[in-house]
Design a protein around this motif. Structure first.
Motif, PDB file in Angstrom:
ATOM      1  N   GLY A   1      27.331  24.173  23.952  1.00 21.25           N
ATOM      2  CA  GLY A   1      26.742  23.879  25.046  1.00 21.25           C
ATOM      3  C   GLY A   1      26.274  22.522  25.460  1.00 21.25           C
ATOM      4  O   GLY A   1      25.672  21.587  25.824  1.00 21.25           O
ATOM      5  N   ASP A   2      25.782  21.574  23.117  1.00 18.19           N
ATOM      6  CA  ASP A   2      25.709  20.362  22.779  1.00 18.19           C
ATOM      7  C   ASP A   2      26.453  19.746  23.656  1.00 18.19           C
ATOM      8  O   ASP A   2      26.884  19.483  23.724  1.00 18.19           O
ATOM      9  N   THR A   3      25.549  18.258  24.011  1.00 18.53           N
ATOM     10  CA  THR A   3      25.643  17.122  24.429  1.00 18.53           C
ATOM     11  C   THR A   3      26.254  16.101  23.398  1.00 18.53           C
ATOM     12  O   THR A   3      24.909  16.364  22.061  1.00 18.53           O
ATOM     13  N   ALA A   4      26.514  15.206  23.394  1.00 21.01           N
ATOM     14  CA  ALA A   4      26.921  14.553  22.226  1.00 21.01           C
ATOM     15  C   ALA A   4      27.749  12.685  22.270  1.00 21.01           C
ATOM     16  O   ALA A   4      28.718  12.836  23.372  1.00 21.01           O
ATOM     17  N   ILE A   5      27.216  11.568  21.362  1.00 18.26           N
ATOM     18  CA  ILE A   5      28.326  10.662  22.212  1.00 18.26           C
ATOM     19  C   ILE A   5      28.362  10.062  20.646  1.00 18.26           C
ATOM     20  O   ILE A   5      28.109  10.311  19.371  1.00 18.26           O
ATOM     21  N   ASP A   6      30.277   9.971  20.782  1.00 13.67           N
ATOM     22  CA  ASP A   6      30.415   9.340  19.042  1.00 13.67           C
ATOM     23  C   ASP A   6      30.692   8.115  19.834  1.00 13.67           C
ATOM     24  O   ASP A   6      31.218   7.449  20.742  1.00 13.67           O
TER      25      ASP A   6
ATOM     26  N   VAL B   1      30.158  15.491  26.122  1.00 11.27           N
ATOM     27  CA  VAL B   1      30.603  14.822  24.804  1.00 11.27           C
ATOM     28  C   VAL B   1      31.285  13.024  25.699  1.00 11.27           C
ATOM     29  O   VAL B   1      32.592  13.432  26.437  1.00 11.27           O
ATOM     30  N   VAL B   2      30.904  12.558  25.480  1.00  7.06           N
ATOM     31  CA  VAL B   2      30.773  10.518  25.372  1.00  7.06           C
ATOM     32  C   VAL B   2      31.715  10.106  24.345  1.00  7.06           C
ATOM     33  O   VAL B   2      31.208   9.954  22.960  1.00  7.06           O
ATOM     34  N   GLY B   3      32.848  10.066  24.380  1.00  9.08           N
ATOM     35  CA  GLY B   3      33.046   8.831  22.856  1.00  9.08           C
ATOM     36  C   GLY B   3      33.326   7.559  24.299  1.00  9.08           C
ATOM     37  O   GLY B   3      34.028   6.925  24.882  1.00  9.08           O
ATOM     38  N   LEU B   4      32.716   6.867  22.677  1.00 10.85           N
ATOM     39  CA  LEU B   4      33.372   5.341  23.549  1.00 10.85           C
ATOM     40  C   LEU B   4      33.938   4.164  22.422  1.00 10.85           C
ATOM     41  O   LEU B   4      33.145   4.207  21.195  1.00 10.85           O
ATOM     42  N   ASP B   5      34.378   3.009  23.461  1.00  9.56           N
ATOM     43  CA  ASP B   5      34.506   2.403  21.608  1.00  9.56           C
ATOM     44  C   ASP B   5      34.924   1.075  22.554  1.00  9.56           C
ATOM     45  O   ASP B   5      34.872   1.046  23.792  1.00  9.56           O
ATOM     46  N   PHE B   6      34.911  -0.035  22.176  1.00 12.53           N
ATOM     47  CA  PHE B   6      35.163  -1.277  22.983  1.00 12.53           C
ATOM     48  C   PHE B   6      36.425  -1.906  22.481  1.00 12.53           C
ATOM     49  O   PHE B   6      37.301  -2.846  23.110  1.00 12.53           O
ATOM     50  N   SER B   7      37.593  -1.368  22.022  1.00 11.78           N
ATOM     51  CA  SER B   7      39.009  -1.544  21.900  1.00 11.78           C
ATOM     52  C   SER B   7      39.957  -0.486  23.336  1.00 11.78           C
ATOM     53  O   SER B   7      39.968   1.111  22.243  1.00 11.78           O
ATOM     54  N   ASP B   8      40.157  -1.204  24.027  1.00 10.01           N
ATOM     55  CA  ASP B   8      41.557  -0.394  24.996  1.00 10.01           C
ATOM     56  C   ASP B   8      42.343  -0.260  24.026  1.00 10.01           C
ATOM     57  O   ASP B   8      42.601   1.625  24.445  1.00 10.01           O
TER      58      ASP B   8
ATOM     59  N   ALA C   1      42.760   7.996  21.630  1.00  7.82           N
ATOM     60  CA  ALA C   1      41.809   8.823  21.367  1.00  7.82           C
ATOM     61  C   ALA C   1      42.201   9.506  23.399  1.00  7.82           C
ATOM     62  O   ALA C   1      42.630  10.362  23.316  1.00  7.82           O
ATOM     63  N   GLU C   2      43.131   9.167  24.003  1.00  6.62           N
ATOM     64  CA  GLU C   2      43.278   9.412  25.961  1.00  6.62           C
ATOM     65  C   GLU C   2      44.686  10.825  25.489  1.00  6.62           C
ATOM     66  O   GLU C   2      44.380  11.634  25.938  1.00  6.62           O
ATOM     67  N   ARG C   3      45.388  10.237  24.836  1.00  5.47           N
ATOM     68  CA  ARG C   3      46.552  10.289  24.488  1.00  5.47           C
ATOM     69  C   ARG C   3      46.189  12.189  23.894  1.00  5.47           C
ATOM     70  O   ARG C   3      46.636  13.229  23.750  1.00  5.47           O
ATOM     71  N   LYS C   4      45.600  12.390  22.866  1.00  2.47           N
ATOM     72  CA  LYS C   4      45.070  12.997  21.801  1.00  2.47           C
ATOM     73  C   LYS C   4      43.860  14.674  22.139  1.00  2.47           C
ATOM     74  O   LYS C   4      44.092  15.271  22.430  1.00  2.47           O
ATOM     75  N   LEU C   5      42.717  13.569  23.637  1.00  2.00           N
ATOM     76  CA  LEU C   5      42.370  14.093  24.389  1.00  2.00           C
ATOM     77  C   LEU C   5      42.826  15.504  25.584  1.00  2.00           C
ATOM     78  O   LEU C   5      42.934  16.745  25.535  1.00  2.00           O
TER      79      LEU C   5
ATOM     80  N   GLN D   1      35.873  17.935  29.450  1.00  2.00           N
ATOM     81  CA  GLN D   1      35.062  18.111  29.071  1.00  2.00           C
ATOM     82  C   GLN D   1      34.821  16.863  28.258  1.00  2.00           C
ATOM     83  O   GLN D   1      33.318  16.134  28.494  1.00  2.00           O
ATOM     84  N   VAL D   2      35.567  15.764  27.879  1.00  2.00           N
ATOM     85  CA  VAL D   2      34.966  14.331  27.181  1.00  2.00           C
ATOM     86  C   VAL D   2      35.467  13.772  28.005  1.00  2.00           C
ATOM     87  O   VAL D   2      36.232  12.652  28.482  1.00  2.00           O
ATOM     88  N   GLU D   3      34.550  12.652  27.967  1.00  2.92           N
ATOM     89  CA  GLU D   3      34.714  11.283  28.615  1.00  2.92           C
ATOM     90  C   GLU D   3      34.621  10.101  27.689  1.00  2.92           C
ATOM     91  O   GLU D   3      34.067  10.227  26.586  1.00  2.92           O
ATOM     92  N   LEU D   4      35.935   9.878  28.113  1.00  2.00           N
ATOM     93  CA  LEU D   4      35.589   8.026  27.263  1.00  2.00           C
ATOM     94  C   LEU D   4      35.941   6.458  28.512  1.00  2.00           C
ATOM     95  O   LEU D   4      35.829   6.761  29.129  1.00  2.00           O
TER      96      LEU D   4
END
Length: 241
Positions: free
Chosen positions: A50-55, A76-83, A89-93, A101-104
């Motif tokens: 239930g914990d929330t996180a940003i990577d 869970v959020v994954g943030l990056d500046f590289s498309d 990452a999108e393919r892996k998720l 569950q995960v927002e990029l």
């Protein structure tokens, strides 16, 4: 040494160009250690269901996925500046069934697009040395975690034992770029890796920065594999809003 704007542009170009080879090269260049380091980080973080996180600077999403698996149901959020990195990452998720569950997010680690006190954990893996301003990024990570929340960095560092340090720098500066050329046809991009570490603080100095300049409490430091990597874990003061 590049100024902040030049560094940001160059680093973006580097990661856009190596995205498709990033995971394979990480495994090769770290001698399979990067997965063990991340597993150790997750153990120390003790993420609860239930914990929330940003990577932050999530790259191809490996740590993002570990956070999501540990949280099970938390946002869970994954943030990056590289498309290009985010596309990997999108393919892996999608393959792992974690897209709900995960927002990029494509964004800037220097200005995280989230309100104060949004997450239980904020992580950055093997990217802090690449940002324009280490203190600013750590302050942003601290800002978006809840009081008592964790700010965590897993990053390359500098070995302390002189003979090992000499061997490490020989590998890092002389051999690693040629491995990048041989296996990914990218010499200049992998020559950047040793350059990025030259001006980056060692693990003791980074711990001091986290305590004194960022204002984190309970900062713990774990040098790994002879100090070539270090895990830093700090907490946002419980009384800070």
């Amino acid at each position: 040494m590049r100024d902040k704007s030049e560094k940001a542009k160059f680093v973006l170009q580097v990661f856009e160009s190596i995205a498709k080879d990033y995971d394979r090269m990480n495994t090769l260049l770290s001698f399979y250690q990067h997965k063990r380091w991340r597993k150790f980080a997750m153990k120390k973080m003790a993420v609860k269901p239930g914990d929330t996180a940003i990577d932050v600077c999530c790259g191809t999403g490996d740590w993002t996925i570990s956070l999501a698996n540990a949280s099970q149901t938390g946002r869970v959020v994954g943030l990056d500046f590289s498309d290009n990195m985010l596309q990997v990452a999108e393919r892996k998720l999608s393959e792992k069934g974690l897209r709900q569950q995960v927002e990029l997010v494509r964004g800037d680690a220097m200005q995280l697009p989230f309100p104060d006190n949004s997450f239980d954990h904020a992580t950055i893996g093997f990217a802090l040395r690449n940002v324009p301003d280490v203190v600013q990024v750590l302050k942003e990570m601290k800002r978006v975690v809840k009081p008592g929340g964790q700010v965590v960095s897993l990053e390359l560092s500098k070995p302390t034992w002189p003979p090992f340090r000499a061997l490490y720098y020989f590998y890092f500066e002389r051999i690693l770029p040629w491995l990048g050329k041989l296996f990914a046809n990218r010499y200049e991009q992998y020559r950047w890796l040793p350059e990025s570490l030259i001006h980056f603080p060692d693990y003791e100095e980074l711990a001091r920065i986290m305590r004194e300049e960022v204002g984190l409490d309970e900062v713990e430091v774990y040098p790994l594999t002879g100090g070539i990597t270090a895990l830093h874990v700090g907490r946002k003061p419980a009384n800070e809003r």
